[in-house]
Enzyme design. Structure first.
Site, PDB file in Angstrom:
ATOM      1  N   ARG A   9       4.670 -44.094 -36.806  1.00 22.51           N
ATOM      2  CA  ARG A   9       4.981 -45.556 -37.007  1.00 22.51           C
ATOM      3  C   ARG A   9       5.959 -45.986 -37.735  1.00 22.51           C
ATOM      4  NH1 ARG A   9      -1.236 -47.699 -36.114  1.00 22.51           N
ATOM      5  NH2 ARG A   9      -1.090 -47.508 -33.758  1.00 22.51           N
ATOM      6  N   LYS A  61     -14.608 -47.547 -18.243  1.00 25.50           N
ATOM      7  CA  LYS A  61     -15.233 -48.836 -17.779  1.00 25.50           C
ATOM      8  C   LYS A  61     -14.571 -49.883 -16.791  1.00 25.50           C
ATOM      9  CE  LYS A  61     -18.997 -49.273 -21.092  1.00 25.50           C
ATOM     10  NZ  LYS A  61     -19.388 -50.080 -22.190  1.00 25.50           N
ATOM     11  N   GLY A 105      -4.206 -52.313 -27.177  1.00 24.63           N
ATOM     12  CA  GLY A 105      -4.608 -53.571 -26.607  1.00 24.63           C
ATOM     13  C   GLY A 105      -3.140 -54.295 -26.103  1.00 24.63           C
ATOM     14  N   GLY A 117      -4.291 -46.434 -25.699  1.00 25.05           N
ATOM     15  CA  GLY A 117      -4.687 -45.452 -26.892  1.00 25.05           C
ATOM     16  C   GLY A 117      -5.131 -44.145 -26.492  1.00 25.05           C
TER      17      GLY A 117
HETATM   18  P1  ADP Z   1      -6.956 -46.082 -22.759  1.00 24.15           P
HETATM   19  O1  ADP Z   1      -7.577 -46.135 -24.308  1.00 24.15           O
HETATM   20  O2  ADP Z   1      -6.130 -45.242 -22.505  1.00 24.15           O
HETATM   21  O3  ADP Z   1      -7.101 -47.509 -22.259  1.00 24.15           O
HETATM   22  P2  ADP Z   1     -10.061 -46.111 -22.192  1.00 24.15           P
HETATM   23  O4  ADP Z   1     -10.242 -46.703 -23.624  1.00 24.15           O
HETATM   24  O5  ADP Z   1     -10.295 -47.203 -21.249  1.00 24.15           O
HETATM   25  O6  ADP Z   1      -8.274 -45.619 -21.979  1.00 24.15           O
HETATM   26  O7  ADP Z   1     -10.845 -44.720 -21.937  1.00 24.15           O
HETATM   27  C1  ADP Z   1     -10.926 -43.724 -22.520  1.00 24.15           C
HETATM   28  C2  ADP Z   1     -12.170 -43.189 -22.430  1.00 24.15           C
HETATM   29  O8  ADP Z   1     -12.875 -43.008 -21.074  1.00 24.15           O
HETATM   30  C3  ADP Z   1     -12.411 -41.767 -23.105  1.00 24.15           C
HETATM   31  O9  ADP Z   1     -13.051 -41.789 -24.285  1.00 24.15           O
HETATM   32  C4  ADP Z   1     -12.977 -40.768 -22.073  1.00 24.15           C
HETATM   33  O10 ADP Z   1     -13.909 -39.924 -22.503  1.00 24.15           O
HETATM   34  C5  ADP Z   1     -13.809 -41.729 -21.073  1.00 24.15           C
HETATM   35  N1  ADP Z   1     -13.903 -41.372 -19.842  1.00 24.15           N
HETATM   36  C6  ADP Z   1     -13.217 -40.956 -19.019  1.00 24.15           C
HETATM   37  N2  ADP Z   1     -13.880 -40.443 -17.950  1.00 24.15           N
HETATM   38  C7  ADP Z   1     -14.979 -40.548 -18.091  1.00 24.15           C
HETATM   39  C8  ADP Z   1     -16.312 -40.116 -17.308  1.00 24.15           C
HETATM   40  N3  ADP Z   1     -16.150 -39.658 -16.270  1.00 24.15           N
HETATM   41  N4  ADP Z   1     -17.596 -40.623 -17.851  1.00 24.15           N
HETATM   42  C9  ADP Z   1     -17.418 -41.309 -19.175  1.00 24.15           C
HETATM   43  N5  ADP Z   1     -16.547 -41.428 -19.900  1.00 24.15           N
HETATM   44  C10 ADP Z   1     -15.203 -41.265 -19.414  1.00 24.15           C
HETATM   45 MG    MG Z   2      -9.198 -46.697 -25.353  1.00 23.97          MG
END
Ligand code: ADP
Ligand code: MG
Length: 398
Positions: A40, A202, A378, A355
């Site tokens: 950063r 989710k 975010g 992230g």
């Molecule tokens: P980002 O930070 O890129 O926006 P998210 O925070 O929405 O992504 O999601 C990342 C998380 O989703 C990871 O910790 C990963 O382990 C979890 N994940 C991905 N696939 C599954 C799954 N099939 N079941 C449970 N958790 C999952």
């Molecule tokens: Mg995340």
């Protein structure tokens, strides 16, 4: 709306001027207070050097951690000042506060082209409260404002929004300019076809992104834990997989609205427990065994997704395809990362936001092969949702 950039400011605009630059120096420290990753700090250098090169007096402000309006010694920016001065090859004046008499004196003593670093902005509660009095004091030592902290642009804080009421012009730094160019560009005027890939755990955390991308994109590929809520909506058995029962109806309506634009995986890797050493097997999404949970997309799905991505003009990815933290269930995520890296080489604009998605791409070692890796978690999500970010709205229009 396009925003004015620091690159639009000339030597005549900047020479001898005191420029308050909001940067993101929220770097990770180890227990002994040493910086473990200076990405950063390095990312802010182009904007800082642009300003010093034009004779500006640069005043840098950042937060670190969550001191909640108190002075917390372990969250001081002293190690950042030392690292920054090494990287710039010039001394950086480190202030012990971000407002007040001592700061005013330090800044009054700056020569053209010199750099000062204020203390952690969040040592004052007024920063996160966007207290006008705090913002006014911050602004009192400067003439004009540059925001280059994309990661906090979705928050209306004293240093991201408040100060703009007291300074002029208010412009985007080079980092924010690049974020807007790619993220806003992908939503507003993408090179088509635009294929979006959304994953993560989710549905609930990605509703806004899915709804916006569904309107803008040509195809939406969905992976990660959220697929099981969609399968449940289709009446499939999902075993012990992650499901949000209160989002099943929403998943149903999204699929109806999508009219075939949404592509779901055809097979999944299921595990007998949520652990790195779980027993695993690949099954069709119509045959998820009772008691097993889906933790990754299968090889057939990877192929389906690769075919959908092939030849697209823009690919935008948010959210891992599986539980990539466990090597055994990182295969789908790694394959998509490699596919995107390959597509960049053939002219596709590839954009990674979020992230965990960025962490996954870095883990695979293909970060440099993407067109754009967003520095904001975010903030990049909110931009992709089509929301207006207060720290961006506050900047002058181009
Ligand atoms: P980002 O930070 O890129 O926006 P998210 O925070 O929405 O992504 O999601 C990342 C998380 O989703 C990871 O910790 C990963 O382990 C979890 N994940 C991905 N696939 C599954 C799954 N099939 N079941 C449970 N958790 C999952
Ligand atoms: Mg995340």
């Amino acid at each position: 709306m396009a925003k004015k950039s620091v690159a639009n400011l000339t030597e005549a605009d900047l020479s001898g001027k005191r420029v308050f630059v909001r940067v993101d120096f929220n770097v990770p420290l180890n227990e002994s207070g040493a910086i473990t990753d200076d990405t950063r700090i390095r990312a802010a250098l182009p904007t800082i050097q642009y300003l010093t090169g034009k004779g500006a007096k640069v005043i840098l402000g950042s937060h670190m951690g969550r001191p909640k309006g108190q002075v917390v010694d372990s969250m001081r920016l002293t190690p950042v000042a030392a690292r920054l001065s090494e990287l710039l090859g010039q001394a950086v004046v480190k202030c012990d506060d971000c407002i007040g008499e001592g700061v005013a004196q330090a800044i009054a003593g700056l020569a053209n082209g010199q750099v000062a670093l204020l203390e952690n902005l969040r040592f004052h509660a007024g920063e996160e409260k966007n207290d006008p009095e705090f913002a006014k004091q911050l602004a009192s030592n400067a003439d004009l404002y540059v925001n280059d902290a994309f990661g906090t642009a979705h928050r209306a804080h004293g240093s991201t929004e408040g100060v703009t009421h007291y300074l002029s012009p208010n412009v985007a730094g080079l980092l924010i300019e690049k974020e807007l160019q790619f993220l806003q560009g992908a939503i507003e005027a993408p090179k088509r076809p635009l294929v979006a890939i959304v994953g993560g755990s989710k549905v609930s955390s990605k509703i806004g992104v899915i709804e916006t991308l569904l309107e803008k994109c040509d195809k939406l590929l969905i992976g990660g834990g959220m697929i099981f809520t969609f399968y449940k909506a289709q009446g499939k058995a999902v075993g012990a997989s992650l499901v949000e029962d209160d989002k099943v109806e929403l998943a149903k309506s999204l699929m109806e609205k999508a009219q075939g634009k949404i592509l779901l995986p055809t097979d999944v890797v299921v595990a007998d427990k949520f652990a790195p050493d779980a027993a695993a097997k690949t099954v069709s999404v119509d045959e998820i065994p009772e008691g097993w949970m889906g933790l990754d997309i299968g090889a057939d799905s990877v192929k389906v997704f690769q075919d959908a991505l092939n030849g697209c003009g823009t690919a935008i990815w948010n959210g891992p395809m599986g539980v990539f933290e466990f090597d055994k269930f990182a295969v789908g995520t790694e394959a998509i990362a490699h596919s995107l890296a390959g597509l960049t080489a053939t002219g596709t604009v590839t954009i990674i936001g979020g992230g965990d998605s960025v962490a996954a791409v870095e883990k695979v070692g293909v970060a440099e092969k993407m067109s754009h890796i967003s520095t904001g978690g975010g903030a990049s999500l909110e931009l992709l949702e089509g929301k207006e970010l207060p720290g961006i709205v506050a900047l002058d229009n181009a």
